[in-house]
Motif scaffolding. Structure first.
Motif, PDB file in Angstrom:
ATOM      1  N   GLU A 102       0.662  -1.281  -0.035  1.00 35.95           N
ATOM      2  CA  GLU A 102       0.209  -0.001   0.045  1.00 35.95           C
ATOM      3  C   GLU A 102       0.925   1.201  -0.077  1.00 35.95           C
ATOM      4  O   GLU A 102       0.377   2.387  -0.626  1.00 35.95           O
ATOM      5  N   LEU A 103       2.084   1.088   0.925  1.00 34.50           N
ATOM      6  CA  LEU A 103       2.705   2.454   0.951  1.00 34.50           C
ATOM      7  C   LEU A 103       3.945   2.509  -0.149  1.00 34.50           C
ATOM      8  O   LEU A 103       4.421   3.315  -0.070  1.00 34.50           O
ATOM      9  N   GLY A 104       4.427   1.208  -0.475  1.00 33.65           N
ATOM     10  CA  GLY A 104       5.261   1.287  -1.247  1.00 33.65           C
ATOM     11  C   GLY A 104       6.735   1.366  -0.689  1.00 33.65           C
ATOM     12  O   GLY A 104       7.945   1.516  -1.321  1.00 33.65           O
ATOM     13  N   ILE A 105       7.000   0.767   0.580  1.00 28.39           N
ATOM     14  CA  ILE A 105       8.209   0.876   1.156  1.00 28.39           C
ATOM     15  C   ILE A 105       8.775  -0.682   1.082  1.00 28.39           C
ATOM     16  O   ILE A 105       8.126  -1.720   1.143  1.00 28.39           O
ATOM     17  N   ASN A 106      10.237  -0.495   0.665  1.00 29.65           N
ATOM     18  CA  ASN A 106      10.794  -1.855   0.428  1.00 29.65           C
ATOM     19  C   ASN A 106      11.197  -2.560   1.843  1.00 29.65           C
ATOM     20  O   ASN A 106      10.862  -2.124   2.863  1.00 29.65           O
ATOM     21  N   ILE A 107      11.570  -3.769   1.694  1.00 29.28           N
ATOM     22  CA  ILE A 107      12.104  -4.631   2.703  1.00 29.28           C
ATOM     23  C   ILE A 107      12.943  -3.954   3.720  1.00 29.28           C
ATOM     24  O   ILE A 107      12.750  -3.924   4.941  1.00 29.28           O
ATOM     25  N   GLU A 108      13.924  -3.439   3.159  1.00 33.43           N
ATOM     26  CA  GLU A 108      14.992  -2.566   3.950  1.00 33.43           C
ATOM     27  C   GLU A 108      14.305  -1.505   4.775  1.00 33.43           C
ATOM     28  O   GLU A 108      14.741  -1.312   5.904  1.00 33.43           O
ATOM     29  N   GLY A 109      13.313  -0.726   4.018  1.00 35.63           N
ATOM     30  CA  GLY A 109      12.558   0.299   4.773  1.00 35.63           C
ATOM     31  C   GLY A 109      11.822  -0.247   5.855  1.00 35.63           C
ATOM     32  O   GLY A 109      11.578   0.230   7.098  1.00 35.63           O
ATOM     33  N   ILE A 110      11.105  -1.279   5.694  1.00 33.28           N
ATOM     34  CA  ILE A 110      10.390  -2.162   6.803  1.00 33.28           C
ATOM     35  C   ILE A 110      11.214  -2.535   7.793  1.00 33.28           C
ATOM     36  O   ILE A 110      10.838  -2.272   9.126  1.00 33.28           O
ATOM     37  N   GLU A 111      12.298  -2.977   7.518  1.00 31.26           N
ATOM     38  CA  GLU A 111      13.297  -3.605   8.587  1.00 31.26           C
ATOM     39  C   GLU A 111      13.839  -2.203   9.303  1.00 31.26           C
ATOM     40  O   GLU A 111      13.665  -2.210  10.747  1.00 31.26           O
ATOM     41  N   THR A 112      13.832  -0.880   8.606  1.00 34.37           N
ATOM     42  CA  THR A 112      14.322   0.063   9.406  1.00 34.37           C
ATOM     43  C   THR A 112      13.168   0.755  10.461  1.00 34.37           C
ATOM     44  O   THR A 112      13.368   1.046  11.575  1.00 34.37           O
ATOM     45  N   ILE A 113      12.098   0.740   9.938  1.00 37.83           N
ATOM     46  CA  ILE A 113      10.705   0.964  10.523  1.00 37.83           C
ATOM     47  C   ILE A 113      10.483   0.228  11.809  1.00 37.83           C
ATOM     48  O   ILE A 113      10.330   0.569  12.831  1.00 37.83           O
ATOM     49  N   GLU A 114      10.585  -1.048  11.622  1.00 38.74           N
ATOM     50  CA  GLU A 114      10.587  -1.951  12.709  1.00 38.74           C
ATOM     51  C   GLU A 114      11.728  -1.716  14.006  1.00 38.74           C
ATOM     52  O   GLU A 114      11.462  -1.701  15.122  1.00 38.74           O
ATOM     53  N   HIS A 115      12.751  -1.547  13.404  1.00 39.67           N
ATOM     54  CA  HIS A 115      13.758  -1.229  14.422  1.00 39.67           C
ATOM     55  C   HIS A 115      13.757   0.005  15.083  1.00 39.67           C
ATOM     56  O   HIS A 115      13.785  -0.044  16.515  1.00 39.67           O
ATOM     57  N   LEU A 116      13.137   0.964  14.294  1.00 44.68           N
ATOM     58  CA  LEU A 116      12.866   2.243  14.985  1.00 44.68           C
ATOM     59  C   LEU A 116      11.632   2.189  15.952  1.00 44.68           C
ATOM     60  O   LEU A 116      11.671   2.919  17.039  1.00 44.68           O
ATOM     61  N   LEU A 117      10.656   1.409  15.804  1.00 41.69           N
ATOM     62  CA  LEU A 117       9.533   1.068  16.735  1.00 41.69           C
ATOM     63  C   LEU A 117       9.884   0.314  17.864  1.00 41.69           C
ATOM     64  O   LEU A 117       9.280   0.645  18.893  1.00 41.69           O
ATOM     65  N   GLU A 118      10.952  -0.548  17.768  1.00 42.18           N
ATOM     66  CA  GLU A 118      11.385  -1.375  18.828  1.00 42.18           C
ATOM     67  C   GLU A 118      12.032  -0.186  19.602  1.00 42.18           C
ATOM     68  O   GLU A 118      12.020  -0.167  20.967  1.00 42.18           O
ATOM     69  N   ARG A 119      12.755   0.612  19.118  1.00 42.03           N
ATOM     70  CA  ARG A 119      13.644   1.545  20.074  1.00 42.03           C
ATOM     71  C   ARG A 119      12.504   2.280  20.854  1.00 42.03           C
ATOM     72  O   ARG A 119      12.690   2.838  21.861  1.00 42.03           O
ATOM     73  N   ILE A 120      11.458   2.883  20.099  1.00 35.68           N
ATOM     74  CA  ILE A 120      10.464   3.739  20.782  1.00 35.68           C
ATOM     75  C   ILE A 120       9.732   3.000  22.003  1.00 35.68           C
ATOM     76  O   ILE A 120       9.598   3.495  23.046  1.00 35.68           O
ATOM     77  N   ARG A 121       9.630   1.646  21.738  1.00 36.17           N
ATOM     78  CA  ARG A 121       8.846   0.843  22.500  1.00 36.17           C
ATOM     79  C   ARG A 121       9.874   0.680  24.050  1.00 36.17           C
ATOM     80  O   ARG A 121       9.359   0.750  24.984  1.00 36.17           O
TER      81      ARG A 121
END
Length: 104
Positions: free
Chosen positions: A60-79
């Motif tokens: 839906e948003l056109g984010i590649n796998i590496e971008g998803i990996e980065t987002i997940e890493h940042l969300l984990e840091r926020i948590r």
């Protein structure tokens, strides 16, 4: 692990109209775990919400796998930081309560 907690990847991909290579890419990048039983691949039911979020990012948003990996890493840091802030607030509240009791 009970078999009813496992979802066949082929069935999941068909129902969600996604490519199996996408799921394999998520697994190769360490974002999800795949269980193999009798040469068939399965995902654990508890991962479905996470996978659906990744599907939204990718398709839906056109984010590649590496971008998803980065987002997940940042969300984990926020948590992690939110957990730490909460622990520090609780500690501060304890000291404020002790200080208040000493003044009385």
């Amino acid at each position: 692990m009970k078999s009813e907690n496992l979802i066949p990847i082929e069935l999941f991909c068909t129902n969600n109209m996604i490519e199996m290579t996408f799921i394999n890419s998520l697994q190769q990048n360490g974002l999800i775990d795949i269980t193999i039983i009798d040469e068939k691949e399965f995902v654990i039911e508890t991962q479905l919400q996470q996978i659906e979020r990744y599907i939204n990012f990718y398709y839906e948003l056109g984010i590649n796998i590496e971008g998803i990996e980065t987002i997940e890493h940042l969300l984990e840091r926020i948590r992690s930081m939110a957990y730490e802030i909460n622990a520090l607030r609780n500690k501060l509240q304890l000291y404020e309560t002790e200080d208040f009791n000493e003044r009385i």
